[in-house]
Design a protein around this motif. Structure first.
Motif, PDB file in Angstrom:
ATOM      1  N   SER A   1       0.839  -1.208   0.000  1.00 51.64           N
ATOM      2  CA  SER A   1       0.000   0.000   0.000  1.00 51.64           C
ATOM      3  C   SER A   1       0.868   1.250   0.000  1.00 51.64           C
ATOM      4  O   SER A   1       2.003   1.226   0.496  1.00 51.64           O
ATOM      5  N   THR A   2       0.326   2.328  -0.551  1.00 41.73           N
ATOM      6  CA  THR A   2       1.101   3.562  -0.653  1.00 41.73           C
ATOM      7  C   THR A   2       0.369   4.766  -0.059  1.00 41.73           C
ATOM      8  O   THR A   2       0.876   5.871  -0.082  1.00 41.73           O
ATOM      9  N   ARG A   3      -0.849   4.558   0.445  1.00 43.56           N
ATOM     10  CA  ARG A   3      -1.654   5.706   0.887  1.00 43.56           C
ATOM     11  C   ARG A   3      -1.040   6.353   2.143  1.00 43.56           C
ATOM     12  O   ARG A   3      -0.348   5.679   2.920  1.00 43.56           O
TER      13      ARG A   3
ATOM     14  N   ALA B   1       6.003   2.642  -2.641  1.00 45.62           N
ATOM     15  CA  ALA B   1       5.861   4.105  -2.568  1.00 45.62           C
ATOM     16  C   ALA B   1       7.144   4.817  -2.998  1.00 45.62           C
ATOM     17  O   ALA B   1       7.095   5.932  -3.528  1.00 45.62           O
TER      18      ALA B   1
ATOM     19  N   SER C   1      -2.501  -0.020  -5.723  1.00 48.62           N
ATOM     20  CA  SER C   1      -1.074   0.323  -5.815  1.00 48.62           C
ATOM     21  C   SER C   1      -0.221  -0.920  -6.022  1.00 48.62           C
ATOM     22  O   SER C   1       0.745  -0.911  -6.800  1.00 48.62           O
TER      23      SER C   1
ATOM     24  N   ASN D   1      -0.962  -2.357  -9.596  1.00 43.77           N
ATOM     25  CA  ASN D   1      -0.328  -1.509 -10.606  1.00 43.77           C
ATOM     26  C   ASN D   1       1.177  -1.798 -10.687  1.00 43.77           C
ATOM     27  O   ASN D   1       1.732  -1.950 -11.776  1.00 43.77           O
TER      28      ASN D   1
END
Ligand SMILES: Cc1cc2nc3c(=O)[nH]c(=O)nc-3n(C[C@H](O)[C@H](O)[C@H](O)COP(=O)(O)O)c2cc1C
Length: 181
Positions: free
Chosen positions: A15-17, A46, A89, A92
């Motif tokens: 995750s990148t949030r 990230a 993320s 992708n």
């Protein structure tokens, strides 16, 4: 412990949030890996700032992403559940590459309200297409019992047994698959 420097395993932070908990989970896996023979490193998606595949944007991170995955022999995916699937993320970042994933081993450490089970199953289907050999053992972390307030990672001790079995399996298969690449 003498490290088997020939075997490199990436701990992929999915995750990148902003506010994500994945780095805490990745750090826990990394801490357990210190006593293991293979060399483990955090690979944080990230850091590569990948645009959505095919969209215009800053593409400078893509060659670095490709080179990093190419040099690894296996993976521990830190997978979070978003809407009963894996995070966009992570998908992708996976979609950017093909040959770099082939014939490598992977284990899944997932989390969510039911341990991220649905995201992990989703991910296993993706692995099949990319010829990533996913090991059976999985660590399923609960947002309710392994995180305080859903944000501070405090894993129950019982997960350590599974994590070590998972790492054993990833190392064994990563070693075997290296011989056919
Ligand atoms: C868009 C979104 C959808 C989510 N959907 C689910 C879900 O379907 N099932 C679940 O167990 N948790 C769900 N969650 C909760 C996440 O698993 C939880 O917020 C987790 O911390 C996300 O990982 P991250 O902090 O590394 O981004 C969702 C969270 C977000 C942001």
């Amino acid at each position: 412990m003498t490290k088997n420097n020939a075997l490199k395993i990436g701990i992929i932070i999915g995750s990148t949030r902003e506010g994500r908990v994945s780095p805490q989970v990745g750090a826990w896996v990394k801490a357990q890996s210190q006593i293991r023979p293979a060399t483990y490193e955090i690979v944080d998606i990230a850091d590569y700032k990948l645009p959505l595949l095919g969209e215009s944007g800053d593409y400078s991170g893509i060659p670095k992403w490709q080179a990093k995955i190419a040099e690894l022999d296996g993976f521990v995916f830190i997978a979070q559940e978003y809407n009963h699937g894996l995070a966009a993320s992570l998908k992708n970042a996976i979609d950017y590459l093909r040959d770099e994933w082939h014939n490598k081993a992977a284990g899944i450490v997932s989390y969510g309200s039911i341990g991220g089970a649905r995201a992990a199953e989703h991910l296993r289907g993706v692995f099949g297409e990319l010829q990533i050999a996913d090991v059976r053992t999985q660590v399923l972390l609960s947002l309710f019992t392994d995180f305080e307030n859903g944000t501070t990672f405090k894993p129950q001790d019982l997960h350590l047994t599974n994590l070590n079995t998972l790492l054993n399996e990833v190392e064994q298969w990563a070693t075997a698959l290296k011989t056919i690449r």
